[in-house]
Write a protein that holds these residues in place. Sequence first.
Motif, PDB file in Angstrom:
ATOM      1  N   GLY A 143      33.552  11.308  67.982  1.00 15.08           N
ATOM      2  CA  GLY A 143      34.743  11.165  67.153  1.00 15.08           C
ATOM      3  C   GLY A 143      35.408   9.818  67.327  1.00 15.08           C
ATOM      4  O   GLY A 143      36.619   9.710  67.521  1.00 15.08           O
ATOM      5  N   TYR A 144      34.611   8.772  67.244  1.00 20.54           N
ATOM      6  CA  TYR A 144      35.074   7.399  67.467  1.00 20.54           C
ATOM      7  C   TYR A 144      36.200   7.019  66.518  1.00 20.54           C
ATOM      8  O   TYR A 144      36.080   7.083  65.296  1.00 20.54           O
ATOM      9  N   LYS A 145      37.357   6.663  67.105  1.00 21.92           N
ATOM     10  CA  LYS A 145      38.538   6.187  66.385  1.00 21.92           C
ATOM     11  C   LYS A 145      39.078   7.172  65.353  1.00 21.92           C
ATOM     12  O   LYS A 145      39.669   6.762  64.344  1.00 21.92           O
ATOM     13  N   ILE A 146      38.854   8.462  65.593  1.00 19.54           N
ATOM     14  CA  ILE A 146      39.458   9.487  64.747  1.00 19.54           C
ATOM     15  C   ILE A 146      40.043  10.564  65.661  1.00 19.54           C
ATOM     16  O   ILE A 146      39.634  10.681  66.820  1.00 19.54           O
ATOM     17  N   PRO A 147      41.012  11.353  65.188  1.00 22.17           N
ATOM     18  CA  PRO A 147      41.557  12.427  66.024  1.00 22.17           C
ATOM     19  C   PRO A 147      40.451  13.395  66.441  1.00 22.17           C
ATOM     20  O   PRO A 147      39.646  13.813  65.612  1.00 22.17           O
ATOM     21  N   VAL A 148      40.415  13.715  67.725  1.00 18.93           N
ATOM     22  CA  VAL A 148      39.356  14.582  68.245  1.00 18.93           C
ATOM     23  C   VAL A 148      39.280  15.893  67.483  1.00 18.93           C
ATOM     24  O   VAL A 148      38.186  16.393  67.175  1.00 18.93           O
TER      25      VAL A 148
ATOM     26  N   PRO B 110      32.095  17.758  65.764  1.00 15.24           N
ATOM     27  CA  PRO B 110      31.775  18.791  66.748  1.00 15.24           C
ATOM     28  C   PRO B 110      32.845  19.879  66.860  1.00 15.24           C
ATOM     29  O   PRO B 110      32.533  21.036  67.135  1.00 15.24           O
ATOM     30  N   VAL B 111      34.122  19.498  66.661  1.00 12.96           N
ATOM     31  CA  VAL B 111      35.206  20.470  66.704  1.00 12.96           C
ATOM     32  C   VAL B 111      35.175  21.361  65.459  1.00 12.96           C
ATOM     33  O   VAL B 111      35.495  22.561  65.524  1.00 12.96           O
ATOM     34  N   LEU B 112      34.773  20.799  64.339  1.00 16.14           N
ATOM     35  CA  LEU B 112      34.693  21.563  63.090  1.00 16.14           C
ATOM     36  C   LEU B 112      33.427  22.408  63.007  1.00 16.14           C
ATOM     37  O   LEU B 112      33.342  23.324  62.185  1.00 16.14           O
ATOM     38  N   LEU B 113      32.459  22.104  63.848  1.00 17.68           N
ATOM     39  CA  LEU B 113      31.147  22.754  63.772  1.00 17.68           C
ATOM     40  C   LEU B 113      31.176  24.272  63.963  1.00 17.68           C
ATOM     41  O   LEU B 113      30.509  24.992  63.192  1.00 17.68           O
ATOM     42  N   PRO B 114      31.895  24.819  64.946  1.00 21.46           N
ATOM     43  CA  PRO B 114      31.876  26.280  65.123  1.00 21.46           C
ATOM     44  C   PRO B 114      32.302  27.048  63.876  1.00 21.46           C
ATOM     45  O   PRO B 114      31.732  28.100  63.560  1.00 21.46           O
ATOM     46  N   GLU B 115      33.296  26.526  63.156  1.00 19.45           N
ATOM     47  CA  GLU B 115      33.745  27.195  61.934  1.00 19.45           C
ATOM     48  C   GLU B 115      32.650  27.194  60.870  1.00 19.45           C
ATOM     49  O   GLU B 115      32.436  28.182  60.170  1.00 19.45           O
ATOM     50  N   GLN B 116      31.943  26.066  60.760  1.00 21.05           N
ATOM     51  CA  GLN B 116      30.837  25.983  59.806  1.00 21.05           C
ATOM     52  C   GLN B 116      29.706  26.934  60.198  1.00 21.05           C
ATOM     53  O   GLN B 116      29.081  27.567  59.343  1.00 21.05           O
ATOM     54  N   LEU B 117      29.442  27.032  61.490  1.00 23.61           N
ATOM     55  CA  LEU B 117      28.407  27.944  61.972  1.00 23.61           C
ATOM     56  C   LEU B 117      28.806  29.393  61.732  1.00 23.61           C
ATOM     57  O   LEU B 117      27.979  30.230  61.348  1.00 23.61           O
ATOM     58  N   SER B 118      30.083  29.680  61.936  1.00 23.60           N
ATOM     59  CA  SER B 118      30.591  31.028  61.709  1.00 23.60           C
ATOM     60  C   SER B 118      30.435  31.424  60.246  1.00 23.60           C
ATOM     61  O   SER B 118      30.123  32.576  59.932  1.00 23.60           O
ATOM     62  N   ALA B 119      30.620  30.461  59.357  1.00 28.46           N
ATOM     63  CA  ALA B 119      30.453  30.722  57.919  1.00 28.46           C
ATOM     64  C   ALA B 119      29.015  31.072  57.585  1.00 28.46           C
ATOM     65  O   ALA B 119      28.736  31.691  56.548  1.00 28.46           O
ATOM     66  N   GLN B 120      28.095  30.675  58.465  1.00 29.31           N
ATOM     67  CA  GLN B 120      26.683  30.997  58.296  1.00 29.31           C
ATOM     68  C   GLN B 120      26.276  32.183  59.191  1.00 29.31           C
ATOM     69  O   GLN B 120      25.103  32.393  59.466  1.00 29.31           O
TER      70      GLN B 120
ATOM     71  N   HIS C  15      30.396   3.574  61.852  1.00 29.08           N
ATOM     72  CA  HIS C  15      30.911   4.897  62.216  1.00 29.08           C
ATOM     73  C   HIS C  15      31.564   5.601  61.029  1.00 29.08           C
ATOM     74  O   HIS C  15      32.334   4.976  60.292  1.00 29.08           O
ATOM     75  N   PRO C  16      31.295   6.883  60.873  1.00 25.04           N
ATOM     76  CA  PRO C  16      31.954   7.662  59.815  1.00 25.04           C
ATOM     77  C   PRO C  16      33.448   7.801  60.088  1.00 25.04           C
ATOM     78  O   PRO C  16      33.873   7.817  61.245  1.00 25.04           O
ATOM     79  N   ASN C  17      34.234   7.906  59.029  1.00 24.00           N
ATOM     80  CA  ASN C  17      35.671   8.113  59.193  1.00 24.00           C
ATOM     81  C   ASN C  17      36.014   9.604  59.078  1.00 24.00           C
ATOM     82  O   ASN C  17      35.121  10.456  59.001  1.00 24.00           O
ATOM     83  N   VAL C  18      37.300   9.893  59.050  1.00 21.42           N
ATOM     84  CA  VAL C  18      37.754  11.289  59.020  1.00 21.42           C
ATOM     85  C   VAL C  18      37.235  12.021  57.786  1.00 21.42           C
ATOM     86  O   VAL C  18      36.880  13.202  57.859  1.00 21.42           O
ATOM     87  N   LYS C  19      37.178  11.322  56.659  1.00 20.25           N
ATOM     88  CA  LYS C  19      36.774  11.969  55.405  1.00 20.25           C
ATOM     89  C   LYS C  19      35.351  12.537  55.469  1.00 20.25           C
ATOM     90  O   LYS C  19      35.030  13.477  54.750  1.00 20.25           O
TER      91      LYS C  19
END
Length: 201
Positions: free
Chosen positions: A33-38, A43-53, A179-183
């Motif tokens: 999460g380089y230069k973006i809010p952790v 990786p923080v958003l990943l569990p929710e995406q996995l749960s959706a699957q 590096h990717p940004n927040v979007k």
Amino acid sequence: MIKLVSLIFSLLIFSSAANSNTLLIVGDSLSAGYKIPVEESWPVLLPEQLSAQNQKIDVINASISGDTSGNGLARLPGLLATHQPDYVLVELGANDGLRGFSPTIISKNLKTIIETIKAQNAKPILMQIRVPTNYGKRYGQAFADIYPALSEQADIPLMPFYLEQVITKPEWMQNDGLHPNVKAQSWIAEFIATELGKIIK
């Protein structure tokens, strides 16, 4: 009756725990999460995406910006001992490539990482990494070839390099062009979740 309810509740908790897996991510700035809010990193958003699957996976992100494959290798035994993961996603090598390290050294480090993970009865997942085109075709190809070769030799999954689809969208990239940004983070999390769904059954 109370005892019966307690027993059922205990079985439900045990069943939920038994059906969950732990994924450890060992990477560099592309996963840290380089230069973006952790809290907004993929990786923080990943569990929710996995749960959706319909996948219950606990995600532990041990990525550090700037890490090379050698740094990751040095930290790995402690991480494995502490977290005892079922799966380890290895996203390393980008900083090695940016520093022009020999593909032989990178390959050796990654091979040892894979062997170390297997020795702890965890399942390694390797992410393909590529270097920018300005590093030259010869070096770029030799670097890229490391990953499918190791995947085949070790008989482990090779995950596509998500950045290849992100970097084509300037609005998803930071000013450094690396590096990717927040979007981009929610898309990356969905991409990773989809690829993991093909691996973790």
